[in-house]
Design a protein around this motif. Structure first.
Motif, PDB file in Angstrom:
ATOM      1  N   GLU A 129     -39.176 -35.912  25.336  1.00 15.59           N
ATOM      2  CA  GLU A 129     -39.562 -35.966  26.740  1.00 15.59           C
ATOM      3  C   GLU A 129     -39.168 -34.689  27.476  1.00 15.59           C
ATOM      4  N   ARG A 144     -44.175 -37.698  25.764  1.00 13.34           N
ATOM      5  CA  ARG A 144     -43.632 -38.985  26.204  1.00 13.34           C
ATOM      6  C   ARG A 144     -44.210 -40.121  25.371  1.00 13.34           C
ATOM      7  N   THR A 173     -43.250 -44.544  32.115  1.00 21.35           N
ATOM      8  CA  THR A 173     -42.346 -43.847  33.033  1.00 21.35           C
ATOM      9  C   THR A 173     -41.292 -44.785  33.617  1.00 21.35           C
ATOM     10  N   GLY A 182     -37.207 -45.419  31.652  1.00 20.67           N
ATOM     11  CA  GLY A 182     -36.637 -44.087  31.519  1.00 20.67           C
ATOM     12  C   GLY A 182     -35.555 -43.979  30.466  1.00 20.67           C
TER      13      GLY A 182
END
Length: 224
Positions: A126, A131, A135, A138
């Motif tokens: 990341e 990714r 989101t 985290g």
């Protein structure tokens, strides 16, 4: 302490009968199991024809002692085993018979370390712009022990149910569950790590599923 009518109904079932016993902790399920084993042996079954499976090794150890005292006869092995231990016995016996590498069971700490290494790698990816996870999930959340525990449980459940990473990804895409797609990707990497380990390593869930497959497909050998 005498058995109640519900417990006696379980104990007195025919040897070939099957059933489901439901009860809260402390309601007498274990007492009924011990009495059932004693009754089966008294009815003529040999000790090697009786086995009690438990979810954990600790439960198997505790029940093993109670059974040994209750039956009062010599047995060729413990009458109670954890599901994972019995699965290991089946898979190992098949491997020896087939000339394959004997299985090695990953411990909980081993599994946790593999998961942690993969999670750490995701955090590094990341930082470089790649990714895997949504989101809202985290790196701070993924670094916790609780997340690793839940992740391991999810992977084990998928293995138990026979849900492959590809099938999980397809379900995630079809139901707009982004995190399932992420989990499928993680499962691919997790399985790849297991495949690269020296020896025939399995996690507990994989070992149980393999044993179930063997039990369904292998035929007993008739005595000569």
């Amino acid at each position: 302490m005498p058995l109640d009518p519900a417990q006696r109904a379980v104990v007195e079932l025919a040897p070939q009968a099957s059933g489901v016993v439901v009860g809260a902790p402390g309601s007498g399920k274990t007492t009924a199991v011990v009495a059932r084993v004693r009754a089966l042996l008294a009815a003529g079954l040999a000790p090697e024809e009786v086995l009690v499976l438990t979810p954990t090794r600790q439960a198997a150890t505790a029940l093993r002692d109670r059974l040994a005292i209750a039956v009062g006869v010599a047995t060729p092995g413990p009458l109670a085993r954890s599901v994972a231990a019995f699965a290991y016995q089946l898979v190992r016996a098949h491997a020896v018979h087939a000339g394959l590498d004997q299985p090695q069971l990953l411990t909980g700490p081993d599994e946790d370390r593999i998961v942690q290494d993969l999670i750490d790698g995701d955090a590094e990816d990341e930082a470089e712009g790649a990714r895997r996870w949504p989101t809202w999930l985290g790196a701070e959340i993924r670094s916790t022990r609780g997340f690793r525990t839940e992740l391991r449980a999810f992977l084990a459940e998928c293995t138990t149910l026979g849900i492959t990473p590809a099938a999980l990804a397809a379900r995630g895409e079809g139901s707009d569950r982004e995190v399932w797609v992420s989990l499928a990707s993680f499962a691919v990497d997790y399985q790849a790590v297991l495949a690269r380990l020296r020896g025939a390593h399995r996690d507990a869930a994989g070992l149980v599923r393999e044993a179930v497959g063997l039990a369904r497909t292998l035929r007993p050998v008739s005595p000569a």
